[in-house]
Scaffold this active site. Structure first.
Site, PDB file in Angstrom:
ATOM      1  N   ASP A  43       0.810  -1.209   0.000  1.00  0.00           N
ATOM      2  CA  ASP A  43       0.000   0.000   0.000  1.00  0.00           C
ATOM      3  C   ASP A  43       0.850   1.269   0.000  1.00  0.00           C
ATOM      4  O   ASP A  43       0.493   2.262  -0.638  1.00  0.00           O
ATOM      5  CB  ASP A  43      -0.923   0.003   1.218  1.00  0.00           C
ATOM      6  CG  ASP A  43      -2.062  -1.000   1.076  1.00  0.00           C
ATOM      7  OD1 ASP A  43      -2.393  -1.368  -0.063  1.00  0.00           O
ATOM      8  OD2 ASP A  43      -2.627  -1.403   2.109  1.00  0.00           O
ATOM      9  N   GLU A 114      -4.685  10.300   4.949  1.00  0.00           N
ATOM     10  CA  GLU A 114      -5.050  11.189   6.041  1.00  0.00           C
ATOM     11  C   GLU A 114      -3.936  12.183   6.330  1.00  0.00           C
ATOM     12  O   GLU A 114      -2.799  12.000   5.898  1.00  0.00           O
ATOM     13  CB  GLU A 114      -5.357  10.408   7.328  1.00  0.00           C
ATOM     14  CG  GLU A 114      -4.140   9.920   8.097  1.00  0.00           C
ATOM     15  CD  GLU A 114      -3.520   8.658   7.563  1.00  0.00           C
ATOM     16  OE1 GLU A 114      -2.272   8.599   7.491  1.00  0.00           O
ATOM     17  OE2 GLU A 114      -4.262   7.723   7.209  1.00  0.00           O
ATOM     18  N   ASP A 143      -3.404  12.615  22.514  1.00  0.00           N
ATOM     19  CA  ASP A 143      -2.142  12.226  21.893  1.00  0.00           C
ATOM     20  C   ASP A 143      -2.054  12.771  20.479  1.00  0.00           C
ATOM     21  O   ASP A 143      -0.962  12.888  19.914  1.00  0.00           O
ATOM     22  CB  ASP A 143      -2.005  10.707  21.866  1.00  0.00           C
ATOM     23  CG  ASP A 143      -1.500  10.138  23.185  1.00  0.00           C
ATOM     24  OD1 ASP A 143      -1.198  10.934  24.097  1.00  0.00           O
ATOM     25  OD2 ASP A 143      -1.415   8.904  23.297  1.00  0.00           O
ATOM     26  N   SER A 159      -7.574   2.279  13.081  1.00  0.00           N
ATOM     27  CA  SER A 159      -6.801   1.840  14.244  1.00  0.00           C
ATOM     28  C   SER A 159      -7.027   2.759  15.439  1.00  0.00           C
ATOM     29  O   SER A 159      -6.925   2.328  16.587  1.00  0.00           O
ATOM     30  CB  SER A 159      -5.307   1.809  13.903  1.00  0.00           C
ATOM     31  OG  SER A 159      -5.041   0.855  12.897  1.00  0.00           O
TER      32      SER A 159
END
Length: 253
Positions: A43, A114, A143, A159
């Protein structure tokens, strides 16, 4: 009429071996002269290929010679011309990203999956989020946070417990990464037309880095991102194994 194919491969030995074999069987032309580009790798290599060939308006058909291969088709040396002729096309638009660092320098990039902001020190990042000029969150302690396209929604976004978006949906996923305050805020779905701005609060004390595909910006103080409809990445998939089906299947894995 025969198809003119450009074979591109990642630097791994398995991908380079596949390229030599396929070029021997089907020939090879430069990407700008090709009817279709065949990308051999994973990917990550597919993302690099899409960026590198976006000015050619040539569809890209990936065959997996990497690890995950979410954007790739199964590898086979046989019947490639028939597979290419029968392949179904998906069109995706990247994010346009403008990131400003503490020195005042502005960095520009396109992100197919993203754009993310991540804390770079021991303390939580503090972000202010504005959408289309309207303040939506005065302070998010976390975070990090990210803005994902539908094509990228199964990657880092998923994720981080963000939603998987149908490939044809006109929305973007804004997802928090380990949000501390508001503790239960998981993110938002935004119109594809939205202009999203992240401002880093207390940047000296709480440094943040930003990533958008190949772009990495340290000590970022501001990131703006929006969908770029003028750029159309054309991906080819074997019938029944396109992005739409993969996005649905991923939710039942």
């Amino acid at each position: 009429m025969s198809l003119k194919i450009a074979f591109l491969a990642s630097e791994t030995e398995v991908a380079q071996t596949a390229r030599r074999t396929l070029v021997g069987r089907y020939g090879d032309v430069a990407p700008e002269r090709a009817d279709v580009i065949v990308a051999l790798g994973g990917d990550g290599f597919m993302l690099r290929t899409l960026h590198a060939t976006q000015d050619h308006s040539v569809p890209v058909y990936g065959m997996n010679r990497g690890t995950v291969g979410f954007l790739m088709n199964d590898y086979s040396e046989d019947n490639l011309i028939e597979r290419l002729r029968m392949a179904e096309e998906e069109v995706i638009n990247p994010l346009s990203v403008r990131a400003t660092d503490r020195s005042g320098k502005t960095h520009h990039a396109l992100a197919i999956n993203e754009v993310s902001l991540l804390r770079a020190g021991p303390q939580a990042a503090k972000l202010r989020i504005t959408v289309d000029g309207r303040l939506r969150m005065a302070e998010l302690a976390c975070d990090g946070a990210l803005l994902a396209t539908p094509a990228g929604s199964t990657a880092y976004n998923y994720s981080a417990h963000g939603p998987i978006l149908p490939i044809g949906s006109d929305v973007l996923a804004l997802t928090a990464i380990a949000a501390f305050r508001p503790r239960r805020w998981r993110g938002a779905l935004l119109p594809k037309t939205a202009l999203v701005r992240f401002d880093v609060l207390e940047a000296n004390k709480r440094p943040v880095v930003s990533d958008a595909d190949a772009l990495h910006v340290a000590d970022v103080i501001r990131v703006e991102a929006w969908s770029e409809p003028s750029i159309r990445h054309r991906l080819l998939f074997d019938p029944g194994h396109g992005l739409e089906e993969r996005l649905i299947s991923e939710q039942f894995a």
